[in-house]
Design a protein around this motif. Structure first.
Motif, mmCIF file in Angstrom:
data_model
loop_
_atom_site.group_PDB
_atom_site.id
_atom_site.type_symbol
_atom_site.label_atom_id
_atom_site.label_comp_id
_atom_site.label_asym_id
_atom_site.label_seq_id
_atom_site.Cartn_x
_atom_site.Cartn_y
_atom_site.Cartn_z
ATOM 1 N N GLU A 71 49.282 89.529 24.424
ATOM 2 C CA GLU A 71 49.761 89.528 25.804
ATOM 3 C C GLU A 71 48.599 89.537 26.793
ATOM 4 O OE1 GLU A 71 52.550 92.675 26.401
ATOM 5 O OE2 GLU A 71 54.161 91.686 25.280
ATOM 6 N N LYS A 72 47.584 90.333 26.512
ATOM 7 C CA LYS A 72 46.430 90.400 27.410
ATOM 8 C C LYS A 72 45.710 89.048 27.467
ATOM 9 C CE LYS A 72 42.238 93.102 28.327
ATOM 10 N NZ LYS A 72 41.382 94.243 27.886
ATOM 11 N N GLU A 79 47.813 86.473 29.425
ATOM 12 C CA GLU A 79 47.776 86.662 30.878
ATOM 13 C C GLU A 79 46.540 85.976 31.462
ATOM 14 O OE1 GLU A 79 48.067 90.766 31.938
ATOM 15 O OE2 GLU A 79 50.053 91.019 31.021
ATOM 16 N N GLN A 80 45.403 86.115 30.790
ATOM 17 C CA GLN A 80 44.177 85.475 31.260
ATOM 18 C C GLN A 80 44.313 83.945 31.222
ATOM 19 O OE1 GLN A 80 41.177 87.131 28.686
ATOM 20 N NE2 GLN A 80 41.147 89.125 29.731
ATOM 21 N N LEU A 140 47.097 82.274 31.321
ATOM 22 C CA LEU A 140 48.106 81.884 32.299
ATOM 23 C C LEU A 140 47.494 81.696 33.684
ATOM 24 C CD1 LEU A 140 51.092 81.532 33.257
ATOM 25 C CD2 LEU A 140 51.117 84.015 33.605
ATOM 26 N N PHE A 141 46.742 82.694 34.137
ATOM 27 C CA PHE A 141 46.172 82.608 35.484
ATOM 28 C C PHE A 141 45.113 81.497 35.574
ATOM 29 C CE2 PHE A 141 47.564 87.184 35.548
ATOM 30 C CZ PHE A 141 48.619 86.969 36.425
ATOM 31 N N ARG A 190 49.212 87.218 40.624
ATOM 32 C CA ARG A 190 48.364 88.206 39.952
ATOM 33 C C ARG A 190 48.624 89.608 40.517
ATOM 34 N NH1 ARG A 190 43.879 85.772 40.494
ATOM 35 N NH2 ARG A 190 43.485 85.006 38.363
ATOM 36 N N TRP A 227 52.211 90.709 39.345
ATOM 37 C CA TRP A 227 52.506 90.569 37.918
ATOM 38 C C TRP A 227 52.932 91.878 37.261
ATOM 39 C CZ3 TRP A 227 53.703 86.552 35.118
ATOM 40 C CH2 TRP A 227 53.672 86.634 33.738
ATOM 41 N N GLU A 228 52.240 92.957 37.550
ATOM 42 C CA GLU A 228 52.546 94.239 36.913
ATOM 43 C C GLU A 228 53.940 94.730 37.262
ATOM 44 O OE1 GLU A 228 50.872 95.848 34.601
ATOM 45 O OE2 GLU A 228 49.436 94.195 34.617
ATOM 46 N N LYS A 280 58.774 87.745 33.664
ATOM 47 C CA LYS A 280 57.551 87.251 33.015
ATOM 48 C C LYS A 280 57.902 86.166 32.004
ATOM 49 C CE LYS A 280 54.721 91.442 33.489
ATOM 50 N NZ LYS A 280 54.018 92.530 32.778
ATOM 51 N N TYR A 293 56.419 82.256 31.803
ATOM 52 C CA TYR A 293 55.836 81.667 30.588
ATOM 53 C C TYR A 293 56.647 80.457 30.122
ATOM 54 C CZ TYR A 293 52.503 85.502 29.819
ATOM 55 O OH TYR A 293 51.455 86.392 29.924
#
Length: 500
Positions: free
Chosen positions: A363-364, A367-368, A370-371, A456, A459-460, A467, A471
């Protein structure tokens, strides 16, 4: 055996077509008058047959009370019937013929009486002819009334006006003139609280969030429909596909023009939603998917694939698609040695059952990626701002017009039915393909409309379904390659993303 007139066992039949009061007062008044007649004749009342709020001219709805009465006549449970008027018993020639056929039985001696028209006699040809004439006149009145109602509806449709019937639409407040059951609807005003929800659901759907997720979220928050019930998939889909929320008049599923009530969302969003949700419906039919409201726990669920048993060069992009092969799905599975979830290749689907990747690491890394992808797409959008959707919408409109022309040909009967039907099916297949392209572009465009910095930052706070929508709007699948040494260190090169 003939029954004496003094010993009649009577059933009272009462019916009213439209109980607007909702209290059964109309049938109660009929019953009271029928009871008085039975008492004056010295007959014993043994049954009351009640079809409240039921039209005799509507063949789609079965009159349960009436059919129970016919069964009791046939069995001998009753040998007389009292109704308020003959048209309470029948308004269709077919029903009169069925009743006469029943009364023709030599074992039955049944007397029919009415409060307002006296006895109904059907024993000889002259009496039957008179009854047939009367029911034909009643049938003509029913059809004439239906024609007037149909013309009125057509006038309202053409004017984009409000029909004086139906439930209050979600997102609007109804303004009435007068009181009681015959009050008239004069205006639909936007209910700002509900309208805010509609706009939010529309935006989330256009970002790719599933309708099931919206339904679950709405019901968990205690949001009720305009009729006071919980939300369903069908209800949510009907709301978001409707022309009403865009200020458009819809008739029999087709948009026919602008309406008199205000819009909640733009016409552009309405068109996008209609294309998107029509496409989802077709895809569900193709897959034979069973609808559930179970929400996925992780944002990437359903996208992860394993390359096991498919030959490829390590470190090079997988060419399974070119080979016509599909990757094995990877499912979530809790690890026994530590409290960290993993995706594991599904053995029950023919996979290896051995390859895993830790969910937090994946997931981490995603996310990178994705952005980074969104930043590149944002730059490309500035350099090439052309939107292909208008051309696709025009093509879809042309195909829809052609289907309408063919349906007219089908009605006129000048062309062989099989030939026209085949043409219609072919064009509808092309329409489905265009709708799918429009749907994918709509989701992708709506995701890209949010700036990378805004996404960004928010997102949290995004829910898991939201989410997932982001995706799924951008990614076809995420391929997981074998682990590399050192095995206790996550290697982001194991991830290969197939972007849409």
């Amino acid at each position: 055996m003939k029954t004496s007139a003094r010993a009649r066992r009577v059933g009272i039949y009462v019916r009213i077509s439209d109980d607007r009061e909702g209290a059964g007062l109309g049938v109660k008044r009929q019953e009271d008058d029928c009871r008085l007649l039975a008492a004056s004749l010295g007959w014993t009342i043994v049954e009351i047959y009640d079809d409240n709020d039921m039209s005799a001219s509507n063949r789609r709805k079965k009159r349960k009370g009436y059919h129970r009465m016919l069964a009791d006549i046939e069995s001998g449970h009753i040998d007389a019937v009292i109704a308020w008027h003959p048209d309470r018993l029948y308004r269709q020639p077919r029903e009169l013929e069925d009743l006469m056929d029943l009364l023709d039985s030599p074992d039955l001696d049944v007397e029919l009486r009415t409060v307002t028209a006296g006895a109904i006699k059907l024993s000889n040809s002259d009496e039957r002819m008179l009854a047939r004439i009367q029911v034909a006149i009643a049938k003509r009145e029913v059809e004439h009334k239906a024609e007037r109602i149909k013309r009125k509806i057509q006038e309202l449709v053409a004017a984009g006006a409000i029909h004086n019937s139906g439930h209050r639409p979600f997102g609007y407040e109804r303004i009435y003139e007068g009181t009681g059951p015959r009050r008239k609807i004069i205006e639909d005003r936007v209910n700002e609280v509900e309208a805010k929800l509609v706009r939010d659901w529309a935006d989330r759907a256009l970002e790719g969030e599933s309708l099931y997720s919206l339904v679950v979220d709405a019901n968990e928050k205690g949001i009720l429909t305009s009729t006071g019930g919980p939300w369903s998939y069908q209800g949510m889909r009907a709301l978001l596909r409707s022309g009403r929320i865009a200020g458009l008049k819809e008739h029999k599923g087709e948009i026919v023009g602008e309406a008199v009530w205000p819009a909640i969302i733009s016409v552009e969003k309405h068109k996008a939603l209609r294309a998107l949700l029509s496409d989802r419906s077709e895809q569900a039919k193709e897959r034979g998917a069973q609808r559930t409201t179970t929400a996925r726990k992780y944002p990437l669920s359903g996208l992860i694939r394993c390359t096991c048993r498919v030959p490829h060069v390590v470190g090079e992009p997988c060419d399974c698609k070119e080979q016509g092969r599909e990757h094995h799905k990877m499912k979530t599975s809790p690890r026994s040695d530590r409290p960290i979830g993993v995706y594991v290749c599904a053995k029950d689907g023919g996979g290896c059952g051995a390859r895993t990747i830790q969910i937090p690491d994946l997931e981490k890394a995603m996310e990178q990626l994705l952005f980074l992808q969104l930043e590149e797409a944002e730059t490309a959008l500035v350099e090439d701002p052309d939107d292909p959707r208008p051309a696709l919408e025009e093509k879809l409109g042309t195909l829809q017009a052609r289907v309408a022309e063919l349906e007219v040909e089908l009605d006129e009967g000048d062309t062989p039915v099989r030939e026209v039907t085949a043409s219609i099916q072919r064009i509808k297949g092309r329409m489905t393909k265009v709708q799918r392209e429009l749907a994918e572009l709509t989701v992708k465009t709506n995701v890209l409309e949010v700036s990378v910095d805004e996404l960004r930052e928010a997102w949290e706070d995004y829910s898991v379904p939201r989410k997932q929508a982001v995706y799924r709007g951008l990614i076809e699948e995420i391929i997981v390659h074998p682990a590399t040494r050192p095995y206790n260190v996550f290697n982001p090169d194991r991830i290969e993303v197939r972007w849409k």
